[in-house]
Design a protein around this motif. Structure first.
Motif, PDB file in Angstrom:
ATOM      1  N   UNK A   1      29.789 -96.123 -19.169  1.00 23.79           N
ATOM      2  CA  UNK A   1      30.968 -95.756 -18.392  1.00 23.79           C
ATOM      3  C   UNK A   1      32.091 -96.765 -18.633  1.00 23.79           C
ATOM      4  N   UNK A   2      33.296 -96.274 -18.847  1.00 27.55           N
ATOM      5  CA  UNK A   2      34.446 -97.146 -19.034  1.00 27.55           C
ATOM      6  C   UNK A   2      34.735 -97.534 -20.465  1.00 27.55           C
ATOM      7  N   UNK A   3      33.900 -97.115 -21.438  1.00 24.35           N
ATOM      8  CA  UNK A   3      34.143 -97.464 -22.832  1.00 24.35           C
ATOM      9  C   UNK A   3      35.430 -96.790 -23.314  1.00 24.35           C
ATOM     10  N   UNK A   4      36.170 -97.483 -24.158  1.00 25.76           N
ATOM     11  CA  UNK A   4      37.417 -96.912 -24.677  1.00 25.76           C
ATOM     12  C   UNK A   4      37.103 -95.871 -25.751  1.00 25.76           C
ATOM     13  N   UNK A   5      38.040 -94.985 -25.959  1.00 20.61           N
ATOM     14  CA  UNK A   5      37.870 -93.947 -26.975  1.00 20.61           C
ATOM     15  C   UNK A   5      37.707 -94.560 -28.362  1.00 20.61           C
ATOM     16  N   UNK A   6      38.452 -95.610 -28.654  1.00 18.19           N
ATOM     17  CA  UNK A   6      38.367 -96.276 -29.966  1.00 18.19           C
ATOM     18  C   UNK A   6      36.989 -96.882 -30.190  1.00 18.19           C
ATOM     19  N   UNK A   7      36.459 -97.574 -29.177  1.00 19.30           N
ATOM     20  CA  UNK A   7      35.126 -98.170 -29.307  1.00 19.30           C
ATOM     21  C   UNK A   7      34.051 -97.092 -29.397  1.00 19.30           C
ATOM     22  N   UNK A   8      34.259 -96.000 -28.673  1.00 17.91           N
ATOM     23  CA  UNK A   8      33.297 -94.901 -28.731  1.00 17.91           C
ATOM     24  C   UNK A   8      33.232 -94.313 -30.139  1.00 17.91           C
ATOM     25  N   UNK A   9      34.387 -94.122 -30.760  1.00 13.43           N
ATOM     26  CA  UNK A   9      34.416 -93.613 -32.129  1.00 13.43           C
ATOM     27  C   UNK A   9      33.678 -94.536 -33.080  1.00 13.43           C
ATOM     28  N   UNK A  10      33.913 -95.836 -32.941  1.00 12.43           N
ATOM     29  CA  UNK A  10      33.254 -96.811 -33.820  1.00 12.43           C
ATOM     30  C   UNK A  10      31.743 -96.799 -33.617  1.00 12.43           C
TER      31      UNK A  10
ATOM     32  N   UNK B   1      29.882 -94.336 -32.568  1.00 12.34           N
ATOM     33  CA  UNK B   1      29.339 -93.085 -33.106  1.00 12.34           C
ATOM     34  C   UNK B   1      29.217 -93.161 -34.627  1.00 12.34           C
ATOM     35  N   UNK B   2      30.222 -93.707 -35.274  1.00  9.02           N
ATOM     36  CA  UNK B   2      30.174 -93.864 -36.734  1.00  9.02           C
ATOM     37  C   UNK B   2      29.020 -94.777 -37.141  1.00  9.02           C
ATOM     38  N   UNK B   3      28.841 -95.878 -36.407  1.00  6.05           N
ATOM     39  CA  UNK B   3      27.758 -96.818 -36.727  1.00  6.05           C
ATOM     40  C   UNK B   3      26.384 -96.171 -36.582  1.00  6.05           C
ATOM     41  N   UNK B   4      26.275 -95.233 -35.639  1.00  6.10           N
ATOM     42  CA  UNK B   4      24.991 -94.571 -35.404  1.00  6.10           C
ATOM     43  C   UNK B   4      24.743 -93.416 -36.358  1.00  6.10           C
ATOM     44  N   UNK B   5      25.754 -93.073 -37.174  1.00 10.86           N
ATOM     45  CA  UNK B   5      25.584 -91.979 -38.129  1.00 10.86           C
ATOM     46  C   UNK B   5      25.675 -90.607 -37.518  1.00 10.86           C
ATOM     47  N   UNK B   6      26.326 -90.470 -36.370  1.00  6.66           N
ATOM     48  CA  UNK B   6      26.471 -89.165 -35.726  1.00  6.66           C
ATOM     49  C   UNK B   6      27.625 -88.388 -36.332  1.00  6.66           C
ATOM     50  N   UNK B   7      27.442 -87.093 -36.455  1.00  6.34           N
ATOM     51  CA  UNK B   7      28.505 -86.196 -36.920  1.00  6.34           C
ATOM     52  C   UNK B   7      28.620 -85.036 -35.934  1.00  6.34           C
ATOM     53  N   UNK B   8      29.792 -84.409 -35.916  1.00  7.27           N
ATOM     54  CA  UNK B   8      29.989 -83.261 -35.021  1.00  7.27           C
ATOM     55  C   UNK B   8      29.282 -82.031 -35.587  1.00  7.27           C
ATOM     56  N   UNK B   9      28.696 -81.194 -34.699  1.00  6.20           N
ATOM     57  CA  UNK B   9      28.611 -81.375 -33.255  1.00  6.20           C
ATOM     58  C   UNK B   9      27.421 -82.260 -32.872  1.00  6.20           C
ATOM     59  N   UNK B  10      27.561 -82.939 -31.748  1.00  6.62           N
ATOM     60  CA  UNK B  10      26.424 -83.671 -31.193  1.00  6.62           C
ATOM     61  C   UNK B  10      26.338 -83.365 -29.709  1.00  6.62           C
ATOM     62  N   UNK B  11      25.232 -83.783 -29.102  1.00  8.23           N
ATOM     63  CA  UNK B  11      24.952 -83.473 -27.699  1.00  8.23           C
ATOM     64  C   UNK B  11      25.158 -84.717 -26.850  1.00  8.23           C
ATOM     65  N   UNK B  12      25.750 -84.540 -25.695  1.00 12.59           N
ATOM     66  CA  UNK B  12      25.897 -85.620 -24.719  1.00 12.59           C
ATOM     67  C   UNK B  12      24.977 -85.305 -23.544  1.00 12.59           C
ATOM     68  N   UNK B  13      23.979 -86.142 -23.342  1.00 10.07           N
ATOM     69  CA  UNK B  13      23.024 -85.956 -22.253  1.00 10.07           C
ATOM     70  C   UNK B  13      23.192 -87.080 -21.240  1.00 10.07           C
ATOM     71  N   UNK B  14      22.994 -86.750 -19.979  1.00 13.86           N
ATOM     72  CA  UNK B  14      23.024 -87.793 -18.957  1.00 13.86           C
ATOM     73  C   UNK B  14      22.058 -88.898 -19.343  1.00 13.86           C
ATOM     74  N   UNK B  15      22.490 -90.144 -19.174  1.00 12.54           N
ATOM     75  CA  UNK B  15      21.600 -91.259 -19.489  1.00 12.54           C
ATOM     76  C   UNK B  15      20.383 -91.262 -18.589  1.00 12.54           C
ATOM     77  N   UNK B  16      20.545 -90.697 -17.395  1.00 15.86           N
ATOM     78  CA  UNK B  16      19.461 -90.726 -16.418  1.00 15.86           C
ATOM     79  C   UNK B  16      18.674 -89.422 -16.459  1.00 15.86           C
ATOM     80  N   UNK B  17      17.354 -89.560 -16.456  1.00 21.18           N
ATOM     81  CA  UNK B  17      16.462 -88.398 -16.474  1.00 21.18           C
ATOM     82  C   UNK B  17      15.549 -88.447 -15.258  1.00 21.18           C
TER      83      UNK B  17
ATOM     84  N   UNK C   1      36.889 -83.318 -28.190  1.00 29.50           N
ATOM     85  CA  UNK C   1      35.797 -83.259 -27.226  1.00 29.50           C
ATOM     86  C   UNK C   1      35.286 -84.640 -26.860  1.00 29.50           C
ATOM     87  N   UNK C   2      35.209 -85.532 -27.839  1.00 29.69           N
ATOM     88  CA  UNK C   2      34.789 -86.906 -27.569  1.00 29.69           C
ATOM     89  C   UNK C   2      35.780 -87.595 -26.634  1.00 29.69           C
TER      90      UNK C   2
END
Length: 268
Positions: A67-76, A78-94, A111-112
């Protein structure tokens, strides 16, 4: 010992106390399954190998956005993790809280950006997971001690062939794809679409994953979800996408018998 009607009877209830305490102690280890990041971290980086079956079990690429992460840091990230669109956003809590079973499909940069602006039920913190085409079929394996039961459930399918202009939102909310009304699921093992087009993992693989998860978590009562990627080059890959404590065993065929067998095994 205790007395009833003038007779002395053994107090056999106390004999179950050590096993009951063991079961309660294991419930504390379930905490790691209530966070989607820690549940996937159970799987080693190189996954599980099953040489005799020629299969590998892995987890999809994923990353956590707090929570609170900037859009720029989020993009970076995601790139580091090798994610490409589309991807799924799941609640961290299960852990059963509102929205913990909802999924947001993030189709684009827009969407991001929307996700980063959201908080709470459909926002951050979230685990972002690469979407993998798997034929609308999820294999759910229930583990109760030395018993394992496999079922199929319908799963999320995205139309990846849709080309622009495409009538969809940059971020879409999806509610519990695999959930059916109880009248349709209880006692039914196989509910995925009939022509889902992916092979059922060999018994040695899904049972093998169950044993490895038992060894790594110390748990004896849980279920987990496997998918089979349609684009796997050799067709011998399964992916673990979820592990759940307190599984909904009421949906299983002969659920009462399965549960009684599990409880009796703890008392032996």
């Amino acid at each position: 010992m205790y007395r009833t009607g003038g007779c002395t009877r053994p107090r056999t209830l106390l004999r179950t106390l050590p096993r009951t305490l063991l079961l309660l102690a294991r419930s504390f280890t379930s905490q790691l399954l209530r966070n989607r990041k820690s549940m996937l971290d159970v799987v080693p980086r190189d996954g599980f190998a099953f040489p005799s079956e020629g299969y590998q079990c892995a987890v999809p690429n994923h990353v956590v956005l707090e929570e609170g992460i900037s859009f720029t840091k989020a993009q970076a990230r995601i790139d580091d993790a090798g994610l490409t669109f589309p991807f799924l956003a799941k609640s961290l809590w299960a852990d059963g809280r509102a929205g913990s079973h909802d999924i947001a499909v993030v189709w684009s940069v827009e969407g991001l950006e929307r996700l980063c602006q959201c908080e709470g039920r459909h926002g951050l913190p979230a685990l972002l997971e690469q979407y993998v085409d798997h034929g609308e079929c999820m294999f759910k394996v229930y583990v109760l001690g030395n018993q394992q039961v496999i079922c199929t459930r319908p799963s999320l399918h995205l139309d990846l062939d849709c080309r622009e202009p495409c009538p969809r939102e940059p971020m879409q909310i999806v509610n519990r794809v695999s959930a059916y009304p109880s009248s349709q699921t209880w006692g039914n093992a196989f509910l995925a679409p009939e022509k889902h087009g992916v092979p059922t993992p060999p018994e040695g693989v899904w049972r093998g994953v169950a044993h490895k998860l038992q060894e790594l978590t110390g748990l004896s009562l849980f279920n987990f979800d496997l998918i089979v990627p349609r684009n796997a080059t050799d067709g011998r890959l399964v992916m673990l996408i979820d592990v759940n404590y307190y599984p909904g065993i009421e949906k299983l065929p002969d659920s009462s018998g399965v549960l009684i067998g599990f409880i009796e095994s703890l008392m032996c």
